[in-house]
Design a protein around this motif. Structure first.
Motif, PDB file in Angstrom:
ATOM      1  N   GLU A 159      -2.353  -7.915  -8.087  1.00  0.00           N
ATOM      2  CA  GLU A 159      -2.354  -6.488  -8.400  1.00  0.00           C
ATOM      3  C   GLU A 159      -2.554  -5.649  -7.145  1.00  0.00           C
ATOM      4  OE1 GLU A 159      -1.576  -4.992 -11.281  1.00  0.00           O
ATOM      5  OE2 GLU A 159      -1.038  -7.036 -11.875  1.00  0.00           O
ATOM      6  N   ARG A 160      -3.417  -6.122  -6.250  1.00  0.00           N
ATOM      7  CA  ARG A 160      -3.663  -5.389  -5.004  1.00  0.00           C
ATOM      8  C   ARG A 160      -2.404  -5.350  -4.143  1.00  0.00           C
ATOM      9  NH1 ARG A 160      -4.495  -6.825   0.032  1.00  0.00           N
ATOM     10  NH2 ARG A 160      -4.636  -9.042  -0.496  1.00  0.00           N
ATOM     11  N   LEU A 161      -1.756  -6.495  -3.968  1.00  0.00           N
ATOM     12  CA  LEU A 161      -0.544  -6.557  -3.150  1.00  0.00           C
ATOM     13  C   LEU A 161       0.571  -5.702  -3.746  1.00  0.00           C
ATOM     14  CD1 LEU A 161      -0.496 -10.387  -2.360  1.00  0.00           C
ATOM     15  CD2 LEU A 161      -0.899  -8.541  -0.722  1.00  0.00           C
ATOM     16  N   LYS A 162       0.701  -5.770  -5.050  1.00  0.00           N
ATOM     17  CA  LYS A 162       1.754  -5.000  -5.723  1.00  0.00           C
ATOM     18  C   LYS A 162       1.530  -3.501  -5.545  1.00  0.00           C
ATOM     19  CE  LYS A 162       3.944  -4.451 -10.263  1.00  0.00           C
ATOM     20  NZ  LYS A 162       3.934  -4.877 -11.694  1.00  0.00           N
ATOM     21  N   PHE A 163       0.292  -3.074  -5.685  1.00  0.00           N
ATOM     22  CA  PHE A 163      -0.023  -1.652  -5.528  1.00  0.00           C
ATOM     23  C   PHE A 163       0.234  -1.196  -4.094  1.00  0.00           C
ATOM     24  CE2 PHE A 163      -3.071   1.614  -4.240  1.00  0.00           C
ATOM     25  CZ  PHE A 163      -2.752   2.624  -5.129  1.00  0.00           C
ATOM     26  N   GLU A 164      -0.206  -1.989  -3.121  1.00  0.00           N
ATOM     27  CA  GLU A 164      -0.061  -1.593  -1.717  1.00  0.00           C
ATOM     28  C   GLU A 164       1.403  -1.501  -1.306  1.00  0.00           C
ATOM     29  OE1 GLU A 164      -2.303  -4.399   0.524  1.00  0.00           O
ATOM     30  OE2 GLU A 164      -4.268  -3.563  -0.044  1.00  0.00           O
ATOM     31  N   LEU A 165       2.219  -2.496  -1.698  1.00  0.00           N
ATOM     32  CA  LEU A 165       3.632  -2.477  -1.321  1.00  0.00           C
ATOM     33  C   LEU A 165       4.389  -1.366  -2.047  1.00  0.00           C
ATOM     34  CD1 LEU A 165       4.441  -6.295  -1.138  1.00  0.00           C
ATOM     35  CD2 LEU A 165       4.603  -4.639   0.730  1.00  0.00           C
ATOM     36  N   SER A 166       4.076  -1.154  -3.314  1.00  0.00           N
ATOM     37  CA  SER A 166       4.744  -0.083  -4.067  1.00  0.00           C
ATOM     38  C   SER A 166       4.452   1.273  -3.436  1.00  0.00           C
ATOM     39  CB  SER A 166       4.280  -0.087  -5.531  1.00  0.00           C
ATOM     40  OG  SER A 166       4.655  -1.284  -6.170  1.00  0.00           O
ATOM     41  N   HIS A 167       3.210   1.460  -3.012  1.00  0.00           N
ATOM     42  CA  HIS A 167       2.830   2.727  -2.387  1.00  0.00           C
ATOM     43  C   HIS A 167       3.464   2.865  -1.002  1.00  0.00           C
ATOM     44  CE1 HIS A 167       0.384   6.213  -1.453  1.00  0.00           C
ATOM     45  NE2 HIS A 167       0.029   5.635  -0.303  1.00  0.00           N
ATOM     46  N   GLN A 168       3.451   1.789  -0.232  1.00  0.00           N
ATOM     47  CA  GLN A 168       3.974   1.831   1.133  1.00  0.00           C
ATOM     48  C   GLN A 168       5.477   2.074   1.160  1.00  0.00           C
ATOM     49  OE1 GLN A 168       2.943  -1.654   3.346  1.00  0.00           O
ATOM     50  NE2 GLN A 168       3.717  -0.872   5.304  1.00  0.00           N
ATOM     51  N   LEU A 169       6.216   1.426   0.253  1.00  0.00           N
ATOM     52  CA  LEU A 169       7.678   1.554   0.224  1.00  0.00           C
ATOM     53  C   LEU A 169       8.148   2.616  -0.763  1.00  0.00           C
ATOM     54  CD1 LEU A 169       8.614  -2.253   0.271  1.00  0.00           C
ATOM     55  CD2 LEU A 169       8.611  -0.648   2.195  1.00  0.00           C
ATOM     56  N   GLN A 170       7.206   3.242  -1.461  1.00  0.00           N
ATOM     57  CA  GLN A 170       7.515   4.257  -2.473  1.00  0.00           C
ATOM     58  C   GLN A 170       8.483   3.707  -3.529  1.00  0.00           C
ATOM     59  OE1 GLN A 170       8.096   8.354  -0.961  1.00  0.00           O
ATOM     60  NE2 GLN A 170       7.757   7.525   1.106  1.00  0.00           N
ATOM     61  N   LEU A 171       8.137   2.519  -4.020  1.00  0.00           N
ATOM     62  CA  LEU A 171       8.968   1.852  -5.017  1.00  0.00           C
ATOM     63  C   LEU A 171       8.654   2.364  -6.421  1.00  0.00           C
ATOM     64  CD1 LEU A 171       8.657  -1.855  -3.767  1.00  0.00           C
ATOM     65  CD2 LEU A 171      10.554  -0.267  -3.366  1.00  0.00           C
ATOM     66  N   SER A 172       9.646   2.283  -7.278  1.00  0.00           N
ATOM     67  CA  SER A 172       9.433   2.619  -8.681  1.00  0.00           C
ATOM     68  C   SER A 172       8.651   1.513  -9.381  1.00  0.00           C
ATOM     69  CB  SER A 172      10.779   2.830  -9.383  1.00  0.00           C
ATOM     70  OG  SER A 172      10.601   3.041 -10.763  1.00  0.00           O
ATOM     71  N   ASP A 173       8.945   0.257  -9.014  1.00  0.00           N
ATOM     72  CA  ASP A 173       8.249  -0.872  -9.639  1.00  0.00           C
ATOM     73  C   ASP A 173       8.575  -2.151  -8.867  1.00  0.00           C
ATOM     74  OD1 ASP A 173       6.680  -2.300 -11.376  1.00  0.00           O
ATOM     75  OD2 ASP A 173       8.103  -2.275 -13.048  1.00  0.00           O
ATOM     76  N   ILE A 174       7.767  -3.175  -9.086  1.00  0.00           N
ATOM     77  CA  ILE A 174       8.039  -4.524  -8.580  1.00  0.00           C
ATOM     78  C   ILE A 174       7.980  -5.464  -9.777  1.00  0.00           C
ATOM     79  CG2 ILE A 174       7.270  -6.420  -7.099  1.00  0.00           C
ATOM     80  CD1 ILE A 174       6.062  -4.404  -5.215  1.00  0.00           C
ATOM     81  N   ARG A 175       9.044  -6.238  -9.975  1.00  0.00           N
ATOM     82  CA  ARG A 175       9.126  -7.117 -11.143  1.00  0.00           C
ATOM     83  C   ARG A 175       9.544  -8.527 -10.735  1.00  0.00           C
ATOM     84  NH1 ARG A 175      12.917  -3.293 -14.978  1.00  0.00           N
ATOM     85  NH2 ARG A 175      11.657  -1.371 -14.883  1.00  0.00           N
ATOM     86  N   TRP A 176       9.465  -9.416 -11.720  1.00  0.00           N
ATOM     87  CA  TRP A 176       9.921 -10.795 -11.538  1.00  0.00           C
ATOM     88  C   TRP A 176      10.818 -11.163 -12.706  1.00  0.00           C
ATOM     89  CZ3 TRP A 176       5.381  -8.962  -9.825  1.00  0.00           C
ATOM     90  CH2 TRP A 176       4.996  -9.283  -8.520  1.00  0.00           C
ATOM     91  N   GLN A 177      11.922 -11.812 -12.384  1.00  0.00           N
ATOM     92  CA  GLN A 177      12.861 -12.189 -13.438  1.00  0.00           C
ATOM     93  C   GLN A 177      12.313 -13.334 -14.277  1.00  0.00           C
ATOM     94  OE1 GLN A 177      16.283 -14.274 -12.136  1.00  0.00           O
ATOM     95  NE2 GLN A 177      17.261 -14.326 -14.143  1.00  0.00           N
TER      96      GLN A 177
END
Length: 434
Positions: A159-177
């Motif tokens: 959760e920490r990594l996902k939040f940091e990368l989403s904020h840094q890259l200004q992503l809408s979301d990070i998912r896994w297929q």
């Protein structure tokens, strides 16, 4: 009188042993009065004691003819040599037993006519007996708890990594297929984080997008950036560099969807990621283009905007059109245009009604999921994309009727099968049996 009564009961027991499909055997106690013999006499002639007879009592509980006969003879102190010598080619007793006791395979009509139970059918039914939810939880809850506790630190890191990368890259979301393990997902995010540090300039075009870790790299039909988990940074870098070209292709794709809509009376062409195969943008464009050319050649007589408000998806692995519970049409790319027109017109009203119910059904589903998670004290309740809203609603309603203390603090996934995932998530079928 005692012997006569025992013989009748013995005869009934032996008859049942020989009936095909007869499995219900009750232990049967019998008593016979037999003539006494001299204790050490080896002659055939018998001598009588004071009374001349002795009482022999025994209980029948064997399930095959040979064992039963041998038990009776042994109980009465009678010779069994002639029985054991019945085996072919003087085989040992064990082989004789299996030879004499081999089942007779009768035709199915025999069981229908006589009313006897078919042993093969009973075996099939026994094998088809479904696991109950409580019995499965009894067997698997402990191992799931161990796995879940072990995964908790990694879940927090994820959760920490996902939040940091989403904020840094200004992503809408990070998912896994796929349902990769937590450790695997953390590793993928660490890898993306290293690329951000090494080549920050190539990731500027990903702003506002959704990144999906999957089996291959590219852009999906839904417009998400796909990062292949087996690819190295070099491949990922190429994808990020090519994003402007992908965006141009996406614009052409949207134009193509609009052209198809005009040819089909205003019906909207959509792509539903959860319900359709994962396609690249190029693959989906080719599918749309092929379908568009077929429609151009057929010149279907749809009245302009007569189907406005309706929706459809295209699939290449189907052969007949269908209407989804949410109101959208599923149209095969190989569908005959005339069949397509007839089906859409015939189902248009039903499709509109389904679309109206969709919002209500989705709201009901969410409310039931929230209520179920709260009542069962679940840490998380979710479903696989292949589980429909109607199935999920039915599942949650039945879960709310149960008392399942095993599930407290667990992660529960509603699926089509029973399974414990590597990080402790419990998967149960939506149509579980109580």
């Amino acid at each position: 009188a005692v012997n006569e009564n025992s013989l009748k009961r013995l005869n009934g027991y032996l008859e049942n042993l020989q009936k095909p499909g007869f499995h219900s055997f009750k232990p049967t106690q019998l008593t016979f009065y037999v003539r006494e013999r001299e204790p050490n006499s080896s002659n055939v002639q018998e001598s009588f004691g004071t009374s001349g007879f002795r009482a022999v009592s025994f209980t029948l509980h064997t399930r095959d003819l040979l064992s039963t006969v041998l038990d009776i003879l042994n109980s009465c102190s009678l010779s069994t040599e002639h029985i054991q010598s019945l085996s072919v080619n003087s085989q040992p007793h064990k082989e004789a037993k299996s030879t004499l006791n081999r089942p007779i395979k009768w035709d199915k009509t025999y069981y229908s006519f006589t009313g006897f139970r078919d042993p093969e059918e009973e075996l099939d039914q026994a094998q088809r007996v479904e696991t109950t939810l409580t019995s499965w939880l009894d067997d698997n809850e402990a191992s799931a708890v161990v796995k879940l506790k072990k995964s908790l630190p990694l879940r927090e890191e994820l959760e920490r990594l996902k939040f940091e990368l989403s904020h840094q890259l200004q992503l809408s979301d990070i998912r896994w297929q796929r349902s990769w393990g937590i450790a695997h997902r953390c590793s993928q995010l660490h890898s993306l984080g290293r690329l951000v540090q090494q080549r920050p300039e190539v990731l500027k075009n990903v702003k506002g997008r959704t990144v999906v870790f999957t089996d291959r790299s590219g852009m999906s039909a839904a417009g998400h950036v796909m990062l292949g988990t087996m690819d190295v940074h070099h491949h990922w870098t190429k994808i990020f560099e090519r994003l402007p070209n992908y965006y141009k292709l996406q614009e052409r794709l949207l134009f193509l969807e609009d052209r198809i809509s005009q040819l089909l009376g205003g019906i909207q062409v959509i792509y539903i990621e959860e319900l359709q195969p994962l396609l690249t943008l190029e693959e989906y464009y080719d599918t749309l283009n092929s379908f568009y050319n077929k429609l151009l050649d057929s010149r279907l007589p749809f009245h302009p905007q007569s189907l406005r408000g309706l929706q459809m998806i295209l699939e290449s692995d189907r052969y007949t059109p269908s209407l989804h519970e949410f109101g959208h049409f599923t149209i095969p790319t190989v569908c005959d245009p005339a069949t397509l027109r007839w089906f859409i017109i015939a189902k248009a009203q039903e499709a509109r009604e389904n679309l109206k119910r969709r919002e209500e059904m989705m709201l009901t589903e969410k409310e039931l999921m929230d209520t179920s998670a709260e009542k069962l004290s679940l840490d998380r309740l979710y479903k696989e994309p292949s589980v429909s809203s109607a199935q999920m609603i039915d599942c949650c309603k039945r879960l709310l009727e149960e008392s399942l203390p095993y599930l407290q603090g667990m992660h529960l996934c509603i699926s089509h099968f029973y399974s414990v995932l590597q990080d402790g998530d419990l998967c149960i079928p939506w149509n579980w049996k109580s």
